[in-house]
Design an enzyme around this catalytic site. Structure first.
Site, mmCIF file in Angstrom:
data_model
loop_
_atom_site.group_PDB
_atom_site.id
_atom_site.type_symbol
_atom_site.label_atom_id
_atom_site.label_comp_id
_atom_site.label_asym_id
_atom_site.label_seq_id
_atom_site.Cartn_x
_atom_site.Cartn_y
_atom_site.Cartn_z
ATOM 1 N N TYR A 172 51.815 -23.972 -36.736
ATOM 2 C CA TYR A 172 50.482 -24.111 -37.317
ATOM 3 C C TYR A 172 50.592 -24.860 -38.637
ATOM 4 C CZ TYR A 172 45.837 -22.782 -38.987
ATOM 5 O OH TYR A 172 44.558 -22.810 -39.467
ATOM 6 N N TYR A 182 46.049 -17.368 -44.452
ATOM 7 C CA TYR A 182 47.182 -17.282 -43.521
ATOM 8 C C TYR A 182 48.387 -16.814 -44.340
ATOM 9 C CZ TYR A 182 49.870 -18.725 -39.360
ATOM 10 O OH TYR A 182 50.646 -18.757 -38.218
HETATM 11 P P1 NAD Z 1 48.564 -14.424 -28.515
HETATM 12 O O1 NAD Z 1 48.079 -13.112 -29.006
HETATM 13 O O2 NAD Z 1 48.127 -14.872 -27.170
HETATM 14 O O3 NAD Z 1 50.140 -14.532 -28.534
HETATM 15 C C1 NAD Z 1 50.987 -13.873 -29.424
HETATM 16 C C2 NAD Z 1 51.888 -12.994 -28.592
HETATM 17 O O4 NAD Z 1 53.008 -12.569 -29.346
HETATM 18 C C3 NAD Z 1 51.200 -11.735 -28.081
HETATM 19 O O5 NAD Z 1 51.265 -11.715 -26.660
HETATM 20 C C4 NAD Z 1 52.034 -10.623 -28.674
HETATM 21 O O6 NAD Z 1 52.111 -9.505 -27.813
HETATM 22 C C5 NAD Z 1 53.367 -11.304 -28.828
HETATM 23 N N1 NAD Z 1 54.317 -10.677 -29.751
HETATM 24 C C6 NAD Z 1 54.108 -10.270 -31.020
HETATM 25 N N2 NAD Z 1 55.236 -9.739 -31.516
HETATM 26 C C7 NAD Z 1 56.179 -9.811 -30.545
HETATM 27 C C8 NAD Z 1 57.543 -9.419 -30.447
HETATM 28 N N3 NAD Z 1 58.167 -8.824 -31.471
HETATM 29 N N4 NAD Z 1 58.212 -9.649 -29.289
HETATM 30 C C9 NAD Z 1 57.585 -10.239 -28.240
HETATM 31 N N5 NAD Z 1 56.303 -10.632 -28.272
HETATM 32 C C10 NAD Z 1 55.602 -10.419 -29.419
HETATM 33 O O7 NAD Z 1 48.106 -15.455 -29.636
HETATM 34 P P2 NAD Z 1 48.307 -17.029 -29.809
HETATM 35 O O8 NAD Z 1 47.424 -17.373 -30.965
HETATM 36 O O9 NAD Z 1 48.139 -17.757 -28.551
HETATM 37 O O10 NAD Z 1 49.813 -17.164 -30.319
HETATM 38 C C11 NAD Z 1 50.819 -17.880 -29.657
HETATM 39 C C12 NAD Z 1 51.513 -18.821 -30.628
HETATM 40 O O11 NAD Z 1 50.586 -19.839 -31.023
HETATM 41 C C13 NAD Z 1 51.991 -18.165 -31.914
HETATM 42 O O12 NAD Z 1 53.229 -18.710 -32.304
HETATM 43 C C14 NAD Z 1 50.924 -18.579 -32.906
HETATM 44 O O13 NAD Z 1 51.372 -18.550 -34.246
HETATM 45 C C15 NAD Z 1 50.664 -19.979 -32.414
HETATM 46 N N6 NAD Z 1 49.447 -20.618 -32.927
HETATM 47 C C16 NAD Z 1 48.226 -20.024 -32.758
HETATM 48 C C17 NAD Z 1 47.084 -20.640 -33.270
HETATM 49 C C18 NAD Z 1 45.726 -20.014 -33.087
HETATM 50 O O14 NAD Z 1 44.777 -20.428 -33.758
HETATM 51 N N7 NAD Z 1 45.570 -19.056 -32.193
HETATM 52 C C19 NAD Z 1 47.183 -21.867 -33.950
HETATM 53 C C20 NAD Z 1 48.450 -22.463 -34.087
HETATM 54 C C21 NAD Z 1 49.568 -21.818 -33.587
#
Ligand code: NAD
Length: 286
Positions: A172, A182
């Site tokens: 991000y 954040y």
């Molecule tokens: P999401 O909730 O779908 O995914 C995050 C996942 O991480 C969840 O399924 C959660 O159960 C899992 N998780 C947390 N701690 C964990 C651990 N210790 N072991 C295993 N799994 C664990 O949300 P998302 O937003 O799709 O996130 C996915 C990726 O995308 C992340 O790296 C996030 O930082 C990144 N991201 C998200 C956004 C956004 O706006 N949603 C923007 C940029 C980047």
């Protein structure tokens, strides 16, 4: 033979991990997922009861099959690292072999090898706190769950990733620009992840010709993002200010991930690829 992908960080049908799984399934890959242990029960129950059937539909009309769901907690590398309170926690009691090392071993025993490794997980217990108010413990927890977890996964899976394989993570823009809200060291964790992408691209490239890239994704109202608290504001900000004034779909990130792990991207490694409607290129809010 079709390719096999392991996607860490899928626990519902809203996030980027799910969208990446779908894009890879649509391209013909077999899908394995790693699901955070405390979220495993509800995810498997929902899958079984057909709650996700609508969102499992692929462009050709068939439903995405998840070949196997592995319990995973990516902050623990091996059983010796698991503290007593987690070991005896009732949300963990029903599952076994969920440390990174054990999951890699299980995948090896079940399938022998994989071609694609996806890291789509993050966690920062103090994400709602400004960096200036973040504790050492909170900061290190963010780095452990969101950055080192990727190093650990690649370290343990590398021996079973077929040559020519590829891996990807999600980052991000808060890593490189100040995004108030954040917090908790999550911005630091993403900076580490992006730097590590370059170093790991070199190491995995030289060792096994494996490519390592990261997608810097725009805002999506996933479960994790809602926990941060200002995601609706970020989505609106992006809509107002990005070159492309449209909703950012998780599938657009999924499609880019499918491209990056495919032979179409065979010369792309160590890159941060923006999938954000172009928001990162703007220097003035409009
Ligand atoms: P999401 O909730 O779908 O995914 C995050 C996942 O991480 C969840 O399924 C959660 O159960 C899992 N998780 C947390 N701690 C964990 C651990 N210790 N072991 C295993 N799994 C664990 O949300 P998302 O937003 O799709 O996130 C996915 C990726 O995308 C992340 O790296 C996030 O930082 C990144 N991201 C998200 C956004 C956004 O706006 N949603 C923007 C940029 C980047």
């Amino acid at each position: 033979r079709g390719k096999r992908a392991f996607i860490a960080g899928v626990a519902d049908d809203n996030g980027y991990g799910w969208a990446i799984a779908k894009a890879l399934a649509a391209a013909g890959a077999d899908i394995l997922v790693g699901t955070w242990v405390p979220a495993l029960n509800i995810f498997e129950t929902s899958l079984r009861r057909g709650k996700f059937d609508g969102s499992r539909r692929l462009p050709n009309g068939s439903l995405m099959e998840i070949v196997k769901v592995y319990p995973l907690d990516a902050v623990f590398d091996s059983p010796e690292d698991v503290p007593e309170d987690i070991r005896t926690n009732k949300r963990y009691a029903g599952s076994s072999n969920w440390t990174v090392k054990e999951v890699a071993e299980s995948v090896k025993n079940d399938f022998g090898s994989i071609d694609i490794l996806v890291h789509s997980l993050a966690n920062g217990p103090e994400v709602t706190k400004p960096l200036l108010e973040t504790s050492r413990k909170g900061y290190l927890a963010a780095l452990s769950a969101s950055s080192y977890s990727y190093i650990s996964l690649l370290q343990h899976f590398l021996p079973i990733i077929n040559p020519g394989g590829a891996t990807i993570s999600l980052t991000y823009i808060a890593s490189e620009r100040s995004i108030p809200g954040y917090g908790g060291g999550m911005s630091s964790a993403k900076a580490a992840l992006e730097s590590d992408t370059k170093v790991l691209a070199f190491e995995a490239g030289r060792k096994k010709q494996i490519r390592v890239n990261t997608i810097s994704a725009g805002p999506l109202g996933s479960r994790a993002a809602k926990a941060i608290g200002f995601i609706e504001k970020m989505i609106e900000y992006s809509y107002t200010n990005a070159p492309l004034q449209k909703e950012l779909l998780a599938d657009e990130v999924g499609n880019t991930a499918a491209f990056l792990v495919s032979p179409l991207a065979s010369a792309v490694t160590g890159s941060v690829v923006y999938v954000d409607n172009g928001l990162n290129t703007m220097g003035l809010a409009t």
